[in-house]
Design a protein around this motif. Sequence first.
Motif, PDB file in Angstrom:
ATOM      1  N   ILE A  96      49.915  52.890  37.623  1.00 50.62           N
ATOM      2  CA  ILE A  96      48.848  52.568  38.564  1.00 50.62           C
ATOM      3  C   ILE A  96      48.419  51.099  38.500  1.00 50.62           C
ATOM      4  O   ILE A  96      48.748  50.381  37.556  1.00 50.62           O
ATOM      5  CB  ILE A  96      47.624  53.478  38.321  1.00 50.62           C
ATOM      6  CG1 ILE A  96      47.011  53.202  36.941  1.00 50.62           C
ATOM      7  CG2 ILE A  96      48.022  54.952  38.439  1.00 50.62           C
ATOM      8  CD1 ILE A  96      45.691  53.932  36.696  1.00 50.62           C
ATOM      9  N   SER A  97      47.679  50.699  39.506  1.00 50.18           N
ATOM     10  CA  SER A  97      47.102  49.358  39.537  1.00 50.18           C
ATOM     11  C   SER A  97      45.873  49.305  38.635  1.00 50.18           C
ATOM     12  O   SER A  97      45.328  50.337  38.236  1.00 50.18           O
ATOM     13  CB  SER A  97      46.711  48.989  40.968  1.00 50.18           C
ATOM     14  OG  SER A  97      45.770  49.910  41.485  1.00 50.18           O
ATOM     15  N   ALA A  98      45.422  48.093  38.342  1.00 50.63           N
ATOM     16  CA  ALA A  98      44.290  47.921  37.431  1.00 50.63           C
ATOM     17  C   ALA A  98      43.025  48.588  37.960  1.00 50.63           C
ATOM     18  O   ALA A  98      42.219  49.111  37.183  1.00 50.63           O
ATOM     19  CB  ALA A  98      44.042  46.442  37.171  1.00 50.63           C
ATOM     20  N   ASP A  99      42.848  48.595  39.283  1.00 54.83           N
ATOM     21  CA  ASP A  99      41.637  49.209  39.832  1.00 54.83           C
ATOM     22  C   ASP A  99      41.795  50.698  40.096  1.00 54.83           C
ATOM     23  O   ASP A  99      40.850  51.368  40.542  1.00 54.83           O
ATOM     24  CB  ASP A  99      41.184  48.490  41.114  1.00 54.83           C
ATOM     25  CG  ASP A  99      42.216  48.574  42.233  1.00 54.83           C
ATOM     26  OD1 ASP A  99      43.209  49.323  42.103  1.00 54.83           O
ATOM     27  OD2 ASP A  99      42.032  47.876  43.254  1.00 54.83           O
ATOM     28  N   GLY A 100      43.006  51.233  39.832  1.00 54.35           N
ATOM     29  CA  GLY A 100      43.229  52.668  39.966  1.00 54.35           C
ATOM     30  C   GLY A 100      43.400  53.173  41.377  1.00 54.35           C
ATOM     31  O   GLY A 100      43.556  54.381  41.595  1.00 54.35           O
ATOM     32  N   THR A 101      43.417  52.273  42.363  1.00 52.05           N
ATOM     33  CA  THR A 101      43.496  52.720  43.754  1.00 52.05           C
ATOM     34  C   THR A 101      44.920  52.708  44.304  1.00 52.05           C
ATOM     35  O   THR A 101      45.174  53.247  45.383  1.00 52.05           O
ATOM     36  CB  THR A 101      42.623  51.830  44.653  1.00 52.05           C
ATOM     37  OG1 THR A 101      43.116  50.480  44.605  1.00 52.05           O
ATOM     38  CG2 THR A 101      41.170  51.855  44.195  1.00 52.05           C
ATOM     39  N   GLY A 102      45.825  52.097  43.590  1.00 55.84           N
ATOM     40  CA  GLY A 102      47.203  52.004  44.067  1.00 55.84           C
ATOM     41  C   GLY A 102      48.179  52.058  42.914  1.00 55.84           C
ATOM     42  O   GLY A 102      47.857  52.530  41.816  1.00 55.84           O
ATOM     43  N   PHE A 103      49.372  51.565  43.170  1.00 55.36           N
ATOM     44  CA  PHE A 103      50.417  51.582  42.149  1.00 55.36           C
ATOM     45  C   PHE A 103      50.559  50.205  41.508  1.00 55.36           C
ATOM     46  O   PHE A 103      50.354  49.172  42.145  1.00 55.36           O
ATOM     47  CB  PHE A 103      51.744  52.011  42.775  1.00 55.36           C
ATOM     48  CG  PHE A 103      51.714  53.392  43.359  1.00 55.36           C
ATOM     49  CD1 PHE A 103      51.567  54.496  42.538  1.00 55.36           C
ATOM     50  CD2 PHE A 103      51.783  53.589  44.735  1.00 55.36           C
ATOM     51  CE1 PHE A 103      51.521  55.776  43.059  1.00 55.36           C
ATOM     52  CE2 PHE A 103      51.739  54.859  45.276  1.00 55.36           C
ATOM     53  CZ  PHE A 103      51.608  55.962  44.444  1.00 55.36           C
ATOM     54  N   GLY A 104      50.903  50.209  40.243  1.00 57.70           N
ATOM     55  CA  GLY A 104      51.053  48.968  39.496  1.00 57.70           C
ATOM     56  C   GLY A 104      51.654  49.257  38.138  1.00 57.70           C
ATOM     57  O   GLY A 104      52.212  50.331  37.906  1.00 57.70           O
ATOM     58  N   PRO A 105      51.526  48.347  37.182  1.00 61.03           N
ATOM     59  CA  PRO A 105      52.226  48.489  35.901  1.00 61.03           C
ATOM     60  C   PRO A 105      51.481  49.262  34.820  1.00 61.03           C
ATOM     61  O   PRO A 105      52.006  49.412  33.712  1.00 61.03           O
ATOM     62  CB  PRO A 105      52.414  47.036  35.469  1.00 61.03           C
ATOM     63  CG  PRO A 105      51.210  46.336  36.017  1.00 61.03           C
ATOM     64  CD  PRO A 105      50.915  47.005  37.335  1.00 61.03           C
ATOM     65  N   TYR A 106      50.270  49.755  35.091  1.00 57.66           N
ATOM     66  CA  TYR A 106      49.422  50.322  34.049  1.00 57.66           C
ATOM     67  C   TYR A 106      49.538  51.852  33.936  1.00 57.66           C
ATOM     68  O   TYR A 106      49.711  52.542  34.940  1.00 57.66           O
ATOM     69  CB  TYR A 106      47.950  49.981  34.307  1.00 57.66           C
ATOM     70  CG  TYR A 106      47.645  48.518  34.331  1.00 57.66           C
ATOM     71  CD1 TYR A 106      47.379  47.815  33.160  1.00 57.66           C
ATOM     72  CD2 TYR A 106      47.635  47.812  35.533  1.00 57.66           C
ATOM     73  CE1 TYR A 106      47.103  46.454  33.185  1.00 57.66           C
ATOM     74  CE2 TYR A 106      47.367  46.453  35.569  1.00 57.66           C
ATOM     75  CZ  TYR A 106      47.096  45.783  34.395  1.00 57.66           C
ATOM     76  OH  TYR A 106      46.834  44.436  34.428  1.00 57.66           O
ATOM     77  N   TYR A 107      49.397  52.329  32.704  1.00 55.56           N
ATOM     78  CA  TYR A 107      49.176  53.762  32.468  1.00 55.56           C
ATOM     79  C   TYR A 107      47.664  53.984  32.426  1.00 55.56           C
ATOM     80  O   TYR A 107      46.957  53.304  31.686  1.00 55.56           O
ATOM     81  CB  TYR A 107      49.785  54.198  31.137  1.00 55.56           C
ATOM     82  CG  TYR A 107      51.289  54.199  31.108  1.00 55.56           C
ATOM     83  CD1 TYR A 107      52.020  55.337  31.440  1.00 55.56           C
ATOM     84  CD2 TYR A 107      51.993  53.049  30.735  1.00 55.56           C
ATOM     85  CE1 TYR A 107      53.404  55.333  31.403  1.00 55.56           C
ATOM     86  CE2 TYR A 107      53.379  53.036  30.699  1.00 55.56           C
ATOM     87  CZ  TYR A 107      54.081  54.182  31.035  1.00 55.56           C
ATOM     88  OH  TYR A 107      55.463  54.177  31.001  1.00 55.56           O
ATOM     89  N   GLY A 108      47.201  54.931  33.209  1.00 57.41           N
ATOM     90  CA  GLY A 108      45.782  55.251  33.247  1.00 57.41           C
ATOM     91  C   GLY A 108      45.590  56.596  33.916  1.00 57.41           C
ATOM     92  O   GLY A 108      46.574  57.311  34.187  1.00 57.41           O
ATOM     93  N   VAL A 109      44.361  56.963  34.177  1.00 61.29           N
ATOM     94  CA  VAL A 109      44.072  58.260  34.789  1.00 61.29           C
ATOM     95  C   VAL A 109      44.842  58.385  36.106  1.00 61.29           C
ATOM     96  O   VAL A 109      44.770  57.513  36.972  1.00 61.29           O
ATOM     97  CB  VAL A 109      42.567  58.429  35.026  1.00 61.29           C
ATOM     98  CG1 VAL A 109      42.287  59.710  35.814  1.00 61.29           C
ATOM     99  CG2 VAL A 109      41.820  58.463  33.696  1.00 61.29           C
TER     100      VAL A 109
END
Length: 256
Positions: A21-34
């Motif tokens: 996911i993205s850093a803000d959690g609204t899209g896709f990106g390099p992060y693992y998160g909720v």
Amino acid sequence: MTTPVREGRGGWPSDGRGGTISADGTGFGPYYGVGAGQRAPDGSAADDIAAVKGGVKAIQRALNWHQATSKPIPTDGVFSQTTRSALIAFQQQKQPTINRDMYIPANERSPLGLVHKETSYALFMPIADRYALKYTVPRGLLRGITTIESNWDPGAIGYYTNSDFGLCQWNTTLPDITKDNALDPFWALDSTAHMMRTRIDATDWGKNWIYVIAAHNVPTWALQWAQGKLVPGSADDQPKLDRMTGYVTNVLARTW
């Protein structure tokens, strides 16, 4: 010359292939998160999505290994609010000590509640160091190999191959190597350290760490190199030597 075609998600993909996911959690990106691994961008293969879920499970298991919370969290591959709370506790209480001597560029830092390289280093390097100690292999070499292979993305898949998985990019076309094995950080780091020890102890490998390092990338060529069967300058052999010396150089540049 044929241009290589992307096959897998690689490591820390900016396009979020597989569902990071993205850093803000609204899209896709390099992060693992909720929400990581629960949906994925177009072009993601089933293995990409499974690898992201495997990466989440690896993170959960590492958090339990570090005893981030008083009670173990579920290791189900679902990045829940429970996982996020445990991660934040780890980032605030243990990560600063583990990473205290490391230089972390701004683009590798992990915001609270998200896993990028900064937090992945803190989660998995101490585990790698334990296996290096178990097999008495140089911890810097194990760290360097893992850095080159996955950049410490626990859900990495080879960018130009879809058969290499996890922290150490074990190739799942090899006998008895499953995707679950390769994505298991404990299995992958243990097996890599064990293989390094086995090779350095064997006379076939010349008792030389250079050949042992190269063997993680291309074992057949590395064994030929160790036994003096590759001829420098040869049209057939020089490309093999160039690839291996490049790999070894990159590993050694990332040891600490």
